[in-house]
Design an enzyme around this catalytic site. Sequence first.
Site, mmCIF file in Angstrom:
data_model
loop_
_atom_site.group_PDB
_atom_site.id
_atom_site.type_symbol
_atom_site.label_atom_id
_atom_site.label_comp_id
_atom_site.label_asym_id
_atom_site.label_seq_id
_atom_site.Cartn_x
_atom_site.Cartn_y
_atom_site.Cartn_z
ATOM 1 N N GLU A 142 0.820 -1.210 0.000
ATOM 2 C CA GLU A 142 0.000 0.000 0.000
ATOM 3 C C GLU A 142 0.858 1.265 0.000
ATOM 4 O O GLU A 142 1.587 1.516 0.966
ATOM 5 C CB GLU A 142 -0.905 0.027 1.236
ATOM 6 C CG GLU A 142 -1.745 1.283 1.346
ATOM 7 C CD GLU A 142 -2.525 1.360 2.647
ATOM 8 O OE1 GLU A 142 -3.484 2.145 2.704
ATOM 9 O OE2 GLU A 142 -2.153 0.653 3.612
ATOM 10 N N ASP A 177 -5.361 2.731 -1.775
ATOM 11 C CA ASP A 177 -6.056 3.573 -0.807
ATOM 12 C C ASP A 177 -6.271 4.941 -1.444
ATOM 13 O O ASP A 177 -5.322 5.689 -1.673
ATOM 14 C CB ASP A 177 -5.234 3.683 0.470
ATOM 15 C CG ASP A 177 -5.992 4.359 1.602
ATOM 16 O OD1 ASP A 177 -6.522 5.470 1.365
ATOM 17 O OD2 ASP A 177 -6.042 3.816 2.716
ATOM 18 N N GLN A 203 -9.416 1.074 -0.779
ATOM 19 C CA GLN A 203 -9.874 1.651 0.485
ATOM 20 C C GLN A 203 -10.270 3.106 0.273
ATOM 21 O O GLN A 203 -9.742 3.785 -0.628
ATOM 22 C CB GLN A 203 -8.782 1.559 1.555
ATOM 23 C CG GLN A 203 -8.491 0.133 1.995
ATOM 24 C CD GLN A 203 -7.395 0.051 3.046
ATOM 25 O OE1 GLN A 203 -6.456 0.842 3.047
ATOM 26 N NE2 GLN A 203 -7.505 -0.917 3.933
ATOM 27 N N GLU A 239 -11.941 2.596 5.455
ATOM 28 C CA GLU A 239 -10.847 2.813 6.417
ATOM 29 C C GLU A 239 -10.761 4.312 6.720
ATOM 30 O O GLU A 239 -9.909 5.024 6.203
ATOM 31 C CB GLU A 239 -9.512 2.313 5.862
ATOM 32 C CG GLU A 239 -8.433 2.287 6.947
ATOM 33 C CD GLU A 239 -7.031 2.038 6.401
ATOM 34 O OE1 GLU A 239 -6.271 1.311 7.050
ATOM 35 O OE2 GLU A 239 -6.702 2.594 5.338
#
Length: 269
Positions: A142, A177, A203, A239
Amino acid sequence: MPPFSANLGFLFTEFSEIERIEAAAAAGFRAVEMHWPYQVPAAEMRSALSRSQVTMLGLNTPVGNAAAGDFGLAALPGREGEFEHAIGQAVSYGHAIGATAVHCMSGLVSPHAASAAERAFVANLRLAADMATQAGMTVLIEPINHRDRPGYFLHTIEQAASIIDQVGRRNVKIMFDCYHTQIMQGDLTRRLKDHLDLIGHVQIAAVPSRAEPDEGEIDYRYICRSLDGLGYGGWIGAEYKPRGRTEDGLGWLAAWSEERTSNASGASA
């Protein structure tokens, strides 16, 4: 509209880890994620997941020595032995609870050590991928923004794609993300399209607040529709850091889930 999972590192934190699973299920989530659930015995965790009928999507590798400032080990030259222990723990625990993926945290690296860090990261990810293959799991990496985590080695989508190419393992994917990528790079829909084949998980959180995804500068309904159009078949992880009680901020989930149901009904009509 893809299905949503609850990241229990940020959501329902007023409860214990086991109670968070139950709260997420009661709120309508059919999958969850956790950062570092290792203090809960694996058998208890698996039982709670089974009772609540939710899937555990993933967990993070241990950060290393948090007191000394570690935030991951995978790209730290000279600490390969510690990483091997960390990934072994993560894969073993993840497999025992039925998790589908493990996020290998790269760690903090000074700019002058970037070349050595990349070599270490590639080698460690090959090890991680081979371990994860035996457990039927995916390895996720990530990119994390430098505003929230200065010095984090992996910080752009293109860097992640290059690393994966060097690793040469089919079960290594990007955890995309949107919050981190918007801060570092922007141009989200193009990057989602360009790297779709490498994306293992997505995310979301508001930018700049990192609160519920119904505020801020990103139109997540558009992002979700774009992912549908691209044929993304995975989950979207919530998240974010709630503005208050998690339950009080879930209006977005009800509205977007209703849209997903309506779209599915229309497609089958």
